[in-house]
Design a protein around this motif. Structure first.
Motif, PDB file in Angstrom:
ATOM      1  N   ARG A 173      86.195  37.507  59.090  1.00 10.85           N
ATOM      2  CA  ARG A 173      86.207  36.984  57.737  1.00 10.85           C
ATOM      3  C   ARG A 173      87.151  37.841  56.811  1.00 10.85           C
ATOM      4  NH1 ARG A 173      80.445  36.872  54.294  1.00 10.85           N
ATOM      5  NH2 ARG A 173      80.356  35.671  55.855  1.00 10.85           N
ATOM      6  N   LYS A 224      90.424  35.933  54.811  1.00 12.71           N
ATOM      7  CA  LYS A 224      90.129  35.960  53.431  1.00 12.71           C
ATOM      8  C   LYS A 224      91.481  35.575  52.718  1.00 12.71           C
ATOM      9  CE  LYS A 224      88.470  38.908  49.683  1.00 12.71           C
ATOM     10  NZ  LYS A 224      87.644  40.093  49.230  1.00 12.71           N
ATOM     11  N   ASP A 278      92.706  32.190  53.021  1.00 14.94           N
ATOM     12  CA  ASP A 278      91.725  31.304  52.457  1.00 14.94           C
ATOM     13  C   ASP A 278      91.767  31.311  50.892  1.00 14.94           C
ATOM     14  OD1 ASP A 278      90.425  30.392  54.747  1.00 14.94           O
ATOM     15  OD2 ASP A 278      88.852  31.757  54.627  1.00 14.94           O
ATOM     16  N   ARG A 279      92.245  32.609  50.195  1.00 12.94           N
ATOM     17  CA  ARG A 279      92.461  32.776  48.975  1.00 12.94           C
ATOM     18  C   ARG A 279      93.559  32.213  48.397  1.00 12.94           C
ATOM     19  NH1 ARG A 279      95.586  36.899  46.450  1.00 12.94           N
ATOM     20  NH2 ARG A 279      95.023  37.232  44.019  1.00 12.94           N
TER      21      ARG A 279
END
Length: 252
Positions: free
Chosen positions: A29, A33, A36-37
């Motif tokens: 994750r 991150k 994805d952000r």
């Protein structure tokens, strides 16, 4: 939909930072991150930018994958500096919306001088996205009800909303507080002179001070008032004359 101020703070980085490499499917994750952000912020930025332009431009820009591509295309069409001014302009909270709209209109005029053609619908959308957070309810209502204002109607409606909501009432109160109170000045004049505009005379040493006779003071003078024509008092004691005199002094 978030407000433009939050977009500036949280999503503007997608215009200056490249998208991170796509992580493998089995990545942790923490590795996923940043990617994805960036993707989420880019999608939000595209939504805002596409909502701020006319339908014709929106159809042309929708196939573009990144907000950066849309910005570059718009700047190429409308001129870099002129476009940057109205794209980055944000209303300062507490200022009058009329002043902000006039400033935005000047930016649009400047862009047109450089050959850009910003249609009225696009101008309205850009102005709505540039308003301060005080106007979030107005913007939401405009979008939800699919309103279609021209520039003149938009300015009128924004000013009405500003007045009803009392957005700048604190500033107005401060201006009123700075002005001298005419009634207070009237009291000071009376305190100094006894009568309006008169001077207080000190009694001479040894002079006999005559106390007013309350019974005589209460007795109304005979005769007809030259101001209102009513019997029983003179002009200097006329209630109507005293009220008019007070209003005249307050207006002075």
């Amino acid at each position: 939909m978030n407000h433009p101020e939050k977009f500036c703070e949280n999503n503007r980085f997608v215009l200056i930072e490249e998208c991170p490499p796509a992580p493998p499917a089995n990545a942790t994750r923490a590795v996923k991150k940043p990617y994805d952000r960036w993707i989420a912020s880019n999608n939000k930025a595209k939504t805002y930018m596409l909502a701020s332009i006319s339908d014709a431009l929106r159809i042309k820009m929708e196939p573009m994958e990144t907000a950066f591509e849309i910005m570059e295309s718009l700047q190429g069409m409308f001129g870099h500096e002129a476009t940057r001014k109205y794209t980055n302009a944000r209303m300062v909270a507490g200022t009058h919306v009329h002043d902000h709209v006039m400033q935005m209109t000047n930016h649009f005029s400047e862009a047109e001088m450089h050959g850009a053609v910003v249609d009225e619908a696009t101008q309205v959308s850009i102005i709505l996205n540039s308003l301060s957070s005080d106007f979030i309810p107005f913007t939401r209502n405009y979008i939800m009800n699919k309103l279609n204002y021209g520039m003149t109607q938009l300015l009128n409606e924004l000013q009405t909303f500003e007045s009803i909501s009392g957005i700048v009432k604190n500033k107005s109160k401060a201006n009123v507080a700075d002005k001298p109170s005419s009634s207070k000045g009237l009291k000071n004049k009376k305190a100094k002179g006894g009568k309006l505009g008169g001077k207080f005379k000190k009694p001479k040493i040894g002079a006999k001070i005559i106390k007013p006779n309350n019974k005589k003071a209460e007795k109304k003078p005979k005769g007809k008032c030259f101001h209102c024509g009513v019997d029983g008092h003179w002009k200097k004691n006329c209630p109507r004359y005293l009220v008019e005199l007070k209003e005249k002094n307050n207006a002075a």
